[in-house]
Design a protein around this motif. Structure first.
Motif, PDB file in Angstrom:
ATOM      1  N   ASN A 228       7.544  -0.419   3.958  1.00  0.00           N
ATOM      2  CA  ASN A 228       6.157  -0.388   3.730  1.00  0.00           C
ATOM      3  C   ASN A 228       5.118  -1.405   3.595  1.00  0.00           C
ATOM      4  OD1 ASN A 228       6.565   2.237   4.131  1.00  0.00           O
ATOM      5  ND2 ASN A 228       6.816   3.001   2.189  1.00  0.00           N
ATOM      6  N   ASN A 229       5.757  -2.537   2.951  1.00  0.00           N
ATOM      7  CA  ASN A 229       4.690  -3.799   2.644  1.00  0.00           C
ATOM      8  C   ASN A 229       4.522  -4.453   3.954  1.00  0.00           C
ATOM      9  OD1 ASN A 229       7.163  -5.109   3.101  1.00  0.00           O
ATOM     10  ND2 ASN A 229       7.318  -6.086   1.255  1.00  0.00           N
TER      11      ASN A 229
ATOM     12  N   HIS B 288      -1.889  -0.930  16.232  1.00  0.00           N
ATOM     13  CA  HIS B 288      -2.114   0.214  15.491  1.00  0.00           C
ATOM     14  C   HIS B 288      -0.451   0.977  15.713  1.00  0.00           C
ATOM     15  CE1 HIS B 288      -6.434   0.071  16.148  1.00  0.00           C
ATOM     16  NE2 HIS B 288      -6.327   0.376  14.764  1.00  0.00           N
ATOM     17  N   ALA B 289      -0.052   1.692  14.582  1.00  0.00           N
ATOM     18  CA  ALA B 289       1.091   2.763  14.584  1.00  0.00           C
ATOM     19  C   ALA B 289       0.866   3.767  13.853  1.00  0.00           C
ATOM     20  CB  ALA B 289       2.240   1.693  14.186  1.00  0.00           C
ATOM     21  N   LEU B 290       1.651   4.860  14.545  1.00  0.00           N
ATOM     22  CA  LEU B 290       1.541   6.157  13.665  1.00  0.00           C
ATOM     23  C   LEU B 290       2.790   6.483  13.063  1.00  0.00           C
ATOM     24  CD1 LEU B 290       0.271   9.134  13.699  1.00  0.00           C
ATOM     25  CD2 LEU B 290       1.740   9.774  15.649  1.00  0.00           C
ATOM     26  N   VAL B 291       2.641   6.735  11.541  1.00  0.00           N
ATOM     27  CA  VAL B 291       3.731   7.097  10.837  1.00  0.00           C
ATOM     28  C   VAL B 291       4.494   8.262  10.893  1.00  0.00           C
ATOM     29  CG1 VAL B 291       4.358   7.194   8.391  1.00  0.00           C
ATOM     30  CG2 VAL B 291       2.702   5.440   9.087  1.00  0.00           C
ATOM     31  N   ILE B 292       5.597   8.283  11.386  1.00  0.00           N
ATOM     32  CA  ILE B 292       6.292   9.434  11.898  1.00  0.00           C
ATOM     33  C   ILE B 292       7.251   9.907  10.711  1.00  0.00           C
ATOM     34  CG2 ILE B 292       8.378  10.577  13.191  1.00  0.00           C
ATOM     35  CD1 ILE B 292       5.506   9.628  14.874  1.00  0.00           C
TER      36      ILE B 292
ATOM     37  N   HIS C 183       0.787  -1.072  -0.231  1.00  0.00           N
ATOM     38  CA  HIS C 183       0.044  -0.099   0.181  1.00  0.00           C
ATOM     39  C   HIS C 183       0.939   1.291   0.032  1.00  0.00           C
ATOM     40  CE1 HIS C 183      -3.754  -2.154   0.832  1.00  0.00           C
ATOM     41  NE2 HIS C 183      -3.252  -2.898   1.699  1.00  0.00           N
ATOM     42  N   SER C 184       0.265   2.366  -0.629  1.00  0.00           N
ATOM     43  CA  SER C 184       1.057   3.638  -0.224  1.00  0.00           C
ATOM     44  C   SER C 184       0.895   4.163   1.053  1.00  0.00           C
ATOM     45  CB  SER C 184       0.144   4.539  -1.267  1.00  0.00           C
ATOM     46  OG  SER C 184       0.843   6.066  -1.256  1.00  0.00           O
ATOM     47  N   ILE C 185       1.770   4.391   1.958  1.00  0.00           N
ATOM     48  CA  ILE C 185       1.716   4.444   3.080  1.00  0.00           C
ATOM     49  C   ILE C 185       1.835   6.388   3.324  1.00  0.00           C
ATOM     50  CG2 ILE C 185       2.913   4.561   5.590  1.00  0.00           C
ATOM     51  CD1 ILE C 185       1.342   2.008   4.532  1.00  0.00           C
TER      52      ILE C 185
END
Length: 171
Positions: free
Chosen positions: A155-156, A118-122, A101-103
């Protein structure tokens, strides 16, 4: 909830060995990051306009999880403090592969080890992203990574938070 201000100041406290954000004369945020984890130790560094924008972007993404305001604030401030961490090597082999996916930067994603979290993309680039875990997760190797642990993943290994699964929209 508190609003970012140019009066907020980043500091490193040697006594506590933590990165701090002075919010006002009586209130201070103590990050989970020690000197060994930081690439720089700020002294009286004011919060920038860019950091304020990041704060609001993180808060906007976290709205989907129906978290208490105090928890959302803690996650926003911890996410901001991640800017003082060096680039990490990725640990992707500890997590299940997901559809490619595109993150998006500052989005909430789903990561799967032996459990799902869940995680937050920094931060993100074309191949990998740095993520802040919102709760503890058990990796495929059985290692438990604690809440607020920062890890870099390909990202995968993550999926965007689905709107239909979003806790905010259930009920």
């Amino acid at each position: 909830m508190l609003t970012p201000s140019e009066s907020w100041q980043w500091n490193y406290c040697p006594k506590r060995d933590r990165l701090l954000l002075d919010l006002n004369d009586e209130l201070q945020f103590c990050s989970p990051f020690s000197a060994a984890q930081l690439m720089a130790k700020p002294m009286q560094q004011a919060l920038s306009i860019n950091e304020a924008e990041v704060f609001w972007a993180i808060d906007n993404s976290l709205q989907a999880l129906a978290l208490p305001e105090a928890v959302r604030l803690e996650l926003c401030l911890t996410g901001l403090s991640c800017a003082y961490l060096p680039l990490l090597a990725h640990k992707s082999w500890y997590f299940q592969q997901a559809n490619n996916h595109s993150i998006e930067l500052h989005s909430v994603v789903v990561v799967r080890g032996m459990n799902t979290q869940h995680a937050l993309v920094i931060s993100t680039d074309q191949e990998s992203s740095t993520c802040l875990f919102l709760d503890s997760i058990t990796t495929l190797a059985g290692k438990v990574l604690p809440r607020l642990h920062v890890v870099r993943l390909l990202n995968n290994r993550m999926s965007p938070l689905s709107k239909k699964n979003s806790l905010r929209y259930i009920a």
